[in-house]
Design a protein around this motif. Sequence first.
Motif, short mmCIF file in Angstrom:
data_model
loop_
_atom_site.label_atom_id
_atom_site.label_comp_id
_atom_site.label_asym_id
_atom_site.label_seq_id
_atom_site.Cartn_x
_atom_site.Cartn_y
_atom_site.Cartn_z
N TYR A 587 0.86 -1.18 0.00
CA TYR A 587 0.00 0.00 0.00
C TYR A 587 0.90 1.23 0.00
CZ TYR A 587 -3.08 -3.69 1.63
OH TYR A 587 -3.76 -4.89 1.75
N LEU A 588 0.72 2.08 -0.99
CA LEU A 588 1.65 3.17 -1.24
C LEU A 588 0.93 4.51 -1.14
CD1 LEU A 588 3.12 1.64 -4.53
CD2 LEU A 588 3.88 1.18 -2.20
N VAL A 589 1.55 5.45 -0.45
CA VAL A 589 1.00 6.79 -0.31
C VAL A 589 2.12 7.80 -0.54
CG1 VAL A 589 -0.15 8.45 1.20
CG2 VAL A 589 -0.70 6.03 1.39
N LYS A 590 1.80 8.84 -1.33
CA LYS A 590 2.76 9.92 -1.54
C LYS A 590 2.03 11.25 -1.46
CE LYS A 590 6.23 11.74 -4.72
NZ LYS A 590 6.99 11.52 -5.99
N LEU A 591 2.57 12.18 -0.66
CA LEU A 591 2.05 13.53 -0.53
C LEU A 591 3.20 14.50 -0.78
CD1 LEU A 591 0.08 13.09 2.83
CD2 LEU A 591 -0.88 12.98 0.52
N ASN A 592 2.97 15.52 -1.60
CA ASN A 592 3.99 16.54 -1.75
C ASN A 592 3.35 17.89 -2.02
OD1 ASN A 592 3.57 16.76 -4.63
ND2 ASN A 592 4.83 14.94 -4.89
N ALA A 593 4.10 18.93 -1.74
CA ALA A 593 3.58 20.29 -1.93
C ALA A 593 4.76 21.24 -2.08
CB ALA A 593 2.71 20.71 -0.75
N ARG A 594 4.49 22.33 -2.78
CA ARG A 594 5.51 23.36 -2.95
C ARG A 594 4.84 24.73 -2.79
NH1 ARG A 594 10.73 23.19 -6.01
NH2 ARG A 594 11.39 25.35 -6.35
N TYR A 595 5.58 25.63 -2.19
CA TYR A 595 5.12 27.00 -1.99
C TYR A 595 6.12 27.89 -2.69
CZ TYR A 595 2.95 30.92 0.54
OH TYR A 595 2.28 32.07 0.89
N ASP A 596 5.68 28.51 -3.79
CA ASP A 596 6.57 29.29 -4.65
C ASP A 596 6.24 30.77 -4.57
OD1 ASP A 596 8.41 27.60 -5.79
OD2 ASP A 596 7.14 27.07 -7.49
N GLY A 597 7.28 31.58 -4.58
CA GLY A 597 7.11 33.02 -4.72
C GLY A 597 7.92 33.50 -5.90
N SER A 598 7.26 34.15 -6.87
CA SER A 598 7.92 34.55 -8.11
C SER A 598 7.88 36.06 -8.27
CB SER A 598 7.22 33.90 -9.32
OG SER A 598 7.73 34.41 -10.53
N PHE A 609 0.51 28.02 -3.86
CA PHE A 609 0.64 26.72 -3.20
C PHE A 609 0.26 25.65 -4.20
CE2 PHE A 609 -1.25 23.44 -0.29
CZ PHE A 609 -0.04 23.04 0.27
N PHE A 610 1.12 24.62 -4.33
CA PHE A 610 0.92 23.58 -5.33
C PHE A 610 1.02 22.20 -4.66
CE2 PHE A 610 2.80 27.30 -7.26
CZ PHE A 610 1.94 27.55 -8.31
N PRO A 611 -0.12 21.65 -4.25
CA PRO A 611 -0.13 20.35 -3.57
C PRO A 611 -0.43 19.21 -4.54
CG PRO A 611 -2.25 21.38 -3.29
CD PRO A 611 -1.44 22.32 -4.17
N ALA A 612 -0.09 18.00 -4.14
CA ALA A 612 -0.42 16.80 -4.93
C ALA A 612 -0.39 15.59 -4.01
CB ALA A 612 0.55 16.61 -6.08
N ALA A 613 -1.13 14.56 -4.41
CA ALA A 613 -1.18 13.32 -3.65
C ALA A 613 -1.38 12.16 -4.61
CB ALA A 613 -2.31 13.36 -2.62
N SER A 614 -0.87 11.00 -4.22
CA SER A 614 -1.07 9.79 -5.02
C SER A 614 -1.17 8.58 -4.10
CB SER A 614 0.06 9.59 -6.02
OG SER A 614 1.29 9.37 -5.38
N LEU A 615 -1.90 7.57 -4.60
CA LEU A 615 -2.08 6.31 -3.89
C LEU A 615 -1.73 5.16 -4.82
CD1 LEU A 615 -5.56 7.00 -2.24
CD2 LEU A 615 -3.32 7.17 -1.13
N GLY A 616 -1.18 4.11 -4.26
CA GLY A 616 -0.88 2.91 -5.05
C GLY A 616 -1.22 1.66 -4.28
N TRP A 617 -1.68 0.66 -5.00
CA TRP A 617 -2.01 -0.64 -4.38
C TRP A 617 -1.40 -1.73 -5.23
CZ3 TRP A 617 -7.45 -3.30 -4.61
CH2 TRP A 617 -7.41 -4.51 -3.89
N LEU A 634 0.98 -6.41 -10.34
CA LEU A 634 -0.33 -5.82 -10.60
C LEU A 634 -0.49 -4.66 -9.64
CD1 LEU A 634 -3.12 -5.64 -11.87
CD2 LEU A 634 -3.90 -7.45 -10.31
N LYS A 635 -0.43 -3.45 -10.17
CA LYS A 635 -0.45 -2.26 -9.31
C LYS A 635 -1.44 -1.25 -9.87
CE LYS A 635 3.16 0.47 -9.31
NZ LYS A 635 4.51 0.98 -9.01
N LEU A 636 -2.31 -0.75 -9.00
CA LEU A 636 -3.21 0.34 -9.33
C LEU A 636 -2.65 1.64 -8.77
CD1 LEU A 636 -6.74 -1.19 -8.60
CD2 LEU A 636 -5.78 -0.64 -10.85
N ARG A 637 -2.77 2.73 -9.57
CA ARG A 637 -2.25 4.03 -9.15
C ARG A 637 -3.31 5.10 -9.39
NH1 ARG A 637 0.70 5.54 -12.88
NH2 ARG A 637 0.77 3.76 -14.30
#
Length: 1006
Positions: A587-598, A609-617, A634-637
Amino acid sequence: MKRLLLFLTFSAIALQGFSQDRVVTGTVTSKEDGATLIGVTVLVKNTVNGAITDIDGKYRINLSPSDSILVFSYIGYQNVEIAVKKQRSINVTMSPDVQELNEVVVTGYSQQEKKTISGSISSISAEDFKEMPVVGMDQALQGRAAGVMVTQSSGTPGGGMMIRVRGNSSISGSNSPLFIVDGIPVAQGNLTGRSFGGQGDNALSTINPNDIESIQILKDASAKAIYGSRASNGVVLITTKKGKTRQKTKINFETQRGVIDPVGRIDLLNSEELLELQRETYANAGDDPDKAGIPGITDGVDTDWIDVVTRQAIVQSYQLSAQGGSNKTKFYISAAYRDEEGVIQNNKFERWSGTFNIDHNATDKFRFGINMTMARTLNKRVKGDNFLDGVYSGAIRSLPWYEPYNEEGRLNAPGDVGYADFPNFNPLAQATEPRFDTHANKLTGGLYAEYDLTSDLVFKTKFSIDYNGSAEDQFEPSTTAIGGTLDFTQGQGYGIYSTFEGATLLNTTLLTYNKQISDKHRIGILLGGEVLKSTSRGGSASGILFPNDQFTYLQSAGLVFDGSSYLVESGLLSAFAEVNYDYEEKYLVKLNARYDGSSRFGEDKRFGFFPAASLGWRIAQESFMENIEKISELKLRASAGVTGNQSIGNFLFLESWAAGTAYNGVPAIAPVNLANPLLQWEQTLEGNVGLDLGFFDNRLEINLDAYYNVTGDLLLSETLPFTTGFGSVQGNLGEIVNKGLELNLNGVIIDKNFKWNAGMNLSGNRNEVVELATDEPQYAGYQTFTNSTHIITPGSPLGTFWGLRFLGVDPGTGDAIYDDINNDGQLTADDGVIIGNAQPDLTGGFTSNMYYKNFDLAIFFQFSYGNEMINFANTGLLNSGENVDENQITKALQRWRKPGDITDVPRYELGNTFNNRFSSRFVEDGSYLRLKNVSLGYNIPDVMLNKIKLSSARIYVSGTNLYTLTNYSGADPEVNTNDGSTVSQGMDFYTFPQVRTMLVGLNIGF
């Protein structure tokens, strides 16, 4: 008793000496890179008698007469069995076992095992393109990864490439992915300020592809959101070659040499055919047919101008590298030279490059290193494409009864017969006489330090730079079209000199924590921050009135003008985090985020703010899958997230002023840009679902992905009434959708003495403009009767063609028939309709790799299906008599001549513009299947290598762009006149075609 013991002892020694009467020695190396392998187990089959290779990859084993087979085994490599027979020296080459390797993939600021990745990432190995004559690393991506469309805009060496990851998501901003080399963002696109007829140069061509170890393409939000405001177009991660711990120093020399030809050419009329056509054209207009041709020159002269300005070009390259390492230090050093002639006379690209990578373990906890690449290039350019005085376009249009040389053997120049008035000029002189040299320098380097705070917690900081500089040195003498005919040059030459330098400084600081909890839980946490500053500066000046053609620099010009200079700075301040967790690698979980100032956006909109998440089984790891032996993976994402795009000009959110001229020539300043403090980056909301399948111990692998991306807050200019004093203001308006499917298929078909691996990738993207700033469409491309060749309008994709609908030729009159859309009985601009688009329905590639003994054969096909092309050159080359000052293609022989003729080529009549309106007549199917590369190689046997004291030697032949299957009537369906353009794609306006390369290569290891 003592005598008995002594007798038995000596007997045992004698028997042992008799039973082990042979010693076999040898060296074990890797087939992948020729490096010696340390710690390889060497066993006599079905016994415990064995040995292990030392630090030099050497082994020594004692054998008895009955020992007949040695088994070599090493983690991550395929076992090798060798019959000993009477041999006393056996060298072995071992191949990586892709079924056993837990491949580690670079995923941004960290690395992950491929099996635990829950995002969408495509990987390309250097092995995939090592024998292809690619100039830049971006060329290596073509046809290799699903969802990644790569188009080489022309066959010009060192020229531009258009790369799109999952479609076009922006109209005004850049659609190119972010390129990261060893953690350093690098410049791409043009280094020069002058586009040669729509064709630019390519900053990525300064990087030597032979120094690349691997390429990863981050495609979905969970993979790329860690790069925040620069990630919406995808991220391409380049890893260069490094040394290896405990590897004996290996020196490698590689050379290639080959010939280059264009893949296709346009068939033109000869003098007799063109003269007949011109006479008919004059006659149909009621004019004197004898005006056709040039008296005294036409007869007996039939110049093939394409042959005159082209040649069979030569490409050659040389590289020397050293790679190795000890327990503490590992290194990779290389130096390379590439010299590629263009098929057009006087066109050439040269590159000198070097790479230096070193990593050192100062203590058990402290490590540091440096990576650096340097390059200097010389690009000898020629004018091309839609330049009025382009070499290739001039050769196509030039009349065949002109000649390149006069009776004295001198190149015909302005003032000579047939060359008095622009645009009539000598294409060969236009190629060989001017100087269009671009000198470029690139330095990319980084210095890092890494310290283990604990066994699980690591601190790392890196300081990096990407420096690019160029100088354009140009001079067009009096023998050329511009330097010799235009009024403003007064026939005394024209020169330009311009310079550019840009530097990006970056500090990246990371804190990573990786912890294995019991045998079930694994967690990885990454915290990071970046400070980036970019500076670019440049200047240019022009000159005319040179005393003669031997004085070619601006210091000799009688008048220097158009002098200018600039300085632009921008910055990015970022913080980011990533969390990876897996339970039993199931069981796979990934969370990431970035806060950019330009610095490119308004004060209140500067940070995002740029967030993202993913799951894998990994279903294959479940207990209920244990008895299904055929399924090995056999992996679902699934993933979702937000990414951004800040690729626009600097300071567009500010009100700006510029110098101008007031009344009576008095210097003044005036406003040129309205302020928009709410300006911010484009944002793309992305969703992805994927399925990974493996069968028969992963001998067959299938990867499926489906995505849906919505880009909003488009960086678009909003049109304003001219009563405001401004035409537009930069804003965030509009929406674009990209959705598609991707398939990767790789398999080991045969795995015996003869090995056969094959792969395929397919992708289909659907692009749609959903919303614009107003309901009014926008036009782009070239100006036509119905506004322009391209239109941007809701409900259609970017790259949509706009024009009249051609219905055929009237058999009675020979005139073109167009669709009267509004049924008003007149043909006007209001009758314009959508007549096609440049977006393909399907793109992809096919690979096949076969191995037998020391031979290997690689075959690679690349294709595009469903895209259309505007053959805009035919508006001049099949122009129905609108212009008789240029040659025509052989399809003009199918023109209407008399009542009753059935054809799709209207009659030729001098000055007739009606029959040559831009319409669907000039839109063609641009689909193609291209045999992109075939490589045949032979590895010299170890027995021979030992005699000549080499560790490896390989000779190969390679052919690129060998055959193209297409219905397109132009020279090449892949080209694009407007290099890299998003809104005016699919245009062929005298664009030079791709080139076919045949070469021989030699690789020697010491």
